[in-house]
Design a protein around this motif. Structure first.
Motif, short mmCIF file in Angstrom:
data_model
loop_
_atom_site.label_atom_id
_atom_site.label_comp_id
_atom_site.label_asym_id
_atom_site.label_seq_id
_atom_site.Cartn_x
_atom_site.Cartn_y
_atom_site.Cartn_z
N VAL A 114 6.24 -8.63 -3.07
CA VAL A 114 4.88 -8.32 -4.14
C VAL A 114 3.76 -9.40 -4.11
O VAL A 114 4.95 -10.42 -4.89
N GLU A 117 7.80 0.98 -5.64
CA GLU A 117 7.32 0.89 -6.94
C GLU A 117 8.50 1.56 -7.79
O GLU A 117 7.70 1.37 -9.61
N LEU A 120 0.75 2.47 -5.92
CA LEU A 120 1.02 1.34 -5.03
C LEU A 120 0.80 1.45 -3.42
O LEU A 120 0.82 2.75 -2.74
N CYS A 171 0.00 -5.98 -4.93
CA CYS A 171 -0.09 -5.21 -5.90
C CYS A 171 -0.59 -5.19 -7.57
O CYS A 171 -0.70 -7.17 -7.97
#
Length: 175
Positions: free
Chosen positions: A40, A86, A94, A123
């Motif tokens: 992420v 998530e 997302l 994100c």
């Protein structure tokens, strides 16, 4: 249902389903199953890094540069990647993580092996990680993640996935 009771697909060396069992039994017997790893990044291209809680079934209290986890029985890798990202980040909405590659991880610590699908997602949402999963978190520049590799104790499968991701980006995928 507890995490140990969650039903997982047991797979063979070709990633074909050969059975279904509770997670606790899969782990206890060292059976091959499926996992997802999602790198992420935030809007500033920093990597989400976290320390797992001491209560995790696998690799408690270690650091990880991926969010993710096991793929449930009948669930696709793509579904698991979005669900796990998530859940662990504590966000909704997302974007779908981008699949990058898969590899068979062989654990030398007696836990068996698992097919590992590696993803990446951006994100831009404020994160609120699950307290049951994440003891500490931060978004770190990639250079700092690399610098911490020799300083912090990392989950071994995450390290293997990260090494493969770096090789993948350099055009020399390790299988």
């Amino acid at each position: 249902m507890t995490a140990a009771e969650e039903i997982l697909d047991v797979v063979d060396e070709h990633d074909e389903v050969v059975g279904r069992l509770p997670r606790g039994e899969v782990y206890a017997r060292g059976l091959r199953h499926r996992c997802v790893f999602v790198l992420v990044r935030d809007a500033d291209d920093r990597v989400f890094v976290h320390r797992r809680t001491a209560t995790k079934l696998v690799f408690p209290s270690l650091y990880d540069m991926f969010v993710g986890g096991v793929v449930g029985a009948g669930e696709s890798y793509d579904e698991a990647a979005l669900r796990e990202a998530e859940e662990e980040l504590g966000v909704r909405g997302l974007p779908h993580p981008t699949p990058l590659f898969r590899f068979l991880y062989e654990d030398g610590g007696g836990r068996g092996s698992w097919w590992s699908a590696v993803y990446e997602v951006r994100c831009a949402l404020p994160v609120d990680p699950q307290a049951e999963e994440v003891a500490w978190h931060g978004f770190l520049p990639e250079e700092e993640v690399r610098a911490r590799l020799g300083e912090w104790e990392w989950v071994p499968d995450g390290l293997a996935a990260y090494e493969r991701l770096r090789a993948h980006r350099a055009g020399r995928l390790i299988m």
